[in-house]
Design an enzyme around this catalytic site. Structure first.
Site, PDB file in Angstrom:
ATOM      1  N   ARG A  38       7.002 -11.318  -8.820  1.00  0.00           N
ATOM      2  CA  ARG A  38       6.094 -12.024  -9.736  1.00  0.00           C
ATOM      3  C   ARG A  38       6.808 -13.151 -10.480  1.00  0.00           C
ATOM      4  NH1 ARG A  38       2.037  -7.278 -12.146  1.00  0.00           N
ATOM      5  NH2 ARG A  38       0.698  -7.259 -10.310  1.00  0.00           N
ATOM      6  N   LYS A 199      -9.585   6.611  -0.938  1.00  0.00           N
ATOM      7  CA  LYS A 199     -10.911   7.056  -1.374  1.00  0.00           C
ATOM      8  C   LYS A 199     -11.959   5.959  -1.357  1.00  0.00           C
ATOM      9  CE  LYS A 199      -9.193  10.737  -4.415  1.00  0.00           C
ATOM     10  NZ  LYS A 199      -9.223  11.292  -5.788  1.00  0.00           N
ATOM     11  N   GLY A 356      -1.491  -3.545  -3.962  1.00  0.00           N
ATOM     12  CA  GLY A 356      -0.132  -3.005  -3.956  1.00  0.00           C
ATOM     13  C   GLY A 356       0.273  -2.329  -2.660  1.00  0.00           C
ATOM     14  N   GLY A 379      -5.518  -5.733  -9.377  1.00  0.00           N
ATOM     15  CA  GLY A 379      -6.902  -5.587  -9.837  1.00  0.00           C
ATOM     16  C   GLY A 379      -7.718  -6.852  -9.707  1.00  0.00           C
TER      17      GLY A 379
END
Length: 398
Positions: A38, A199, A356, A379
């Site tokens: 980053r 999921k 990620g 996100g």
């Protein structure tokens, strides 16, 4: 996508105080940064502004201090890491607003780089408090947002400031927005999306958005088991959200209506234990042993996925196809990733990936640098894929 200003629109900035929102929320162990990705991403913006004589004032958050100073969450050690990557001095201000910040900024000369203290040490940051935003704005003349990864948050340093100062996208933000526009905004068709992970419940919005936008949706990982079970297939002891069968069937129906092909495994690699060295075998997807679990898709499925990648002109990828962390359950993800990288290298495919686990999987396959764009945004990338408005991006639009 609406137009936004970039550093190309900045003229003479020598001597100007440029507030730059960056993402320095990097992993730290024993006081040392363990992954500089980053930091490396924001170097081009910092160097360009500094070279042009601006006083570059960096703003960032670190951790979750909940609106007040917290031990171990100061950005001071991160300033040292930024200094190492930049290979030039980075000054540090112990506050983000107020007298100490103003004093540190007053000592800057043209081309200097200064990092302000953690913006989340202040309650007004996450509340996007107008008074806190004004206090931040007092530190600068120009605002540059180079933190796409925080653009899904309407915080003072990511959204509020853009309404108080002339606002521009930094080079990393610009590259991300341009890549995402190619991915789903105005993509070259056919468009294929690969979505994996554990999921369905964490990616319902994502799946619902994608079936309306892509030509084929490849579903892998534990998520695929939920769709298979919803179609009446016994998935044995595999990870599966049986209570989401109706949701899976609704997404199936929406895909049919939109003309989107849903690609599910036709075979799988199964084992009785998820551990290194566990015995595994390849079975047809309707022949999963009752005491086994699917940990990767099988060779027939891999070929089907690769065939779709071959047809595609655009690929959007979020989530691995299998449990890639342990061999041999990494085979499908690695093969598909390398095939996509090869097509990208030939100039045939625009490949955009993020999340990620996805970044880790592409690094594992050795092809992260060979995709058109790999987002480290987490996100924000996921919310973009879900079709949601990102406040930090909207605020930059001209």
């Amino acid at each position: 996508m609406a137009a936004f200003k970039t550093l190309d629109d900045l003229q003479d900035i020598s001597g100007q105080r440029v507030l730059v929102r960056v993402d320095l929320n990097v992993p730290v162990k024993d006081g040392k940064v363990t992954d500089y990705t980053r930091i490396e991403r924001v170097v081009p913006t910092i160097q360009e502004l500094s070279t042009k004589g601006a006083k570059v004032i960096l703003m960032a958050h670190f951790g979750r201090p909940k609106g007040k100073p917290a031990e171990g969450m100061s950005l001071e050690p991160i300033a040292t890491a930024v200094e190492q990557v930049l290979d030039s001095r980075v000054h540090f201000a112990p506050e983000a607003i107020g007298e100490k910040a103003a004093e540190a900024i007053s000592r800057m000369v043209d081309g200097d780089v200064l990092l302000l203290q953690n913006t989340r040490f202040y309650e007004g940051e996450e509340k996007n408090d107008p008074e806190f935003a004004k206090a931040l704005a007092a530190n600068g003349d120009i605002y540059v947002n180079d933190a796409f990864s925080a653009a899904h948050r309407a915080h003072a340093s990511t959204e509020g400031l853009a309404h108080l100062l002339p606002a521009y996208a930094g080079r990393t933000m610009q590259a991300e927005l341009e890549a995402l526009e190619k991915g789903l905004g105005q993509p070259a068709r056919p468009v294929v999306a690969i979505v994996g992970g554990a999921k369905v419940s964490t990616k319902i919005d994502l799946l619902q958005n994608l079936v309306a936008k892509v030509d084929a949706l490849v579903i892998g990982g534990g998520m695929a088991n939920t769709f298979l079970a919803a179609r009446g297939i016994d998935v044995g002891k595999s990870l599966c959200e049986h209570d989401l069968a109706d949701t899976a069937r609704a997404i199936d129906a929406a895909a049919r209506k939109a003309g989107c092909d849903i690609v599910l495994p036709s075979d799988g690699v199964v084992a009785k234990k998820f551990e290194a060295g566990a015995e595994s075998e390849i079975v047809a997807i309707d022949a999963i042993p009752a005491d086994a679990m699917v940990l990767d898709v099988g060779p027939r499925t891999i070929e089907a996925v690769k065939a779709w990648i071959t047809k595609a002109h655009t690929l959007v990828w979020n989530g691995p196809l299998g449990a890639f962390e342990i061999e041999p359950f990494d085979k499908a993800t690695v093969e598909a990733a390398r095939h996509a990288a090869a097509r990208t290298g030939e100039g045939i495919l625009v490949s955009v990936a993020g999340g990620g686990d996805t970044v880790a999987a592409l690094n594992h396959a050795g092809v992260a640098d060979d995709f058109t764009y790999v987002s480290t945004a987490g996100g924000a990338f996921l919310e973009w894929m879900e079709g949601k408005e990102l406040p930090g991006v909207t605020a930059l639009q001209a």
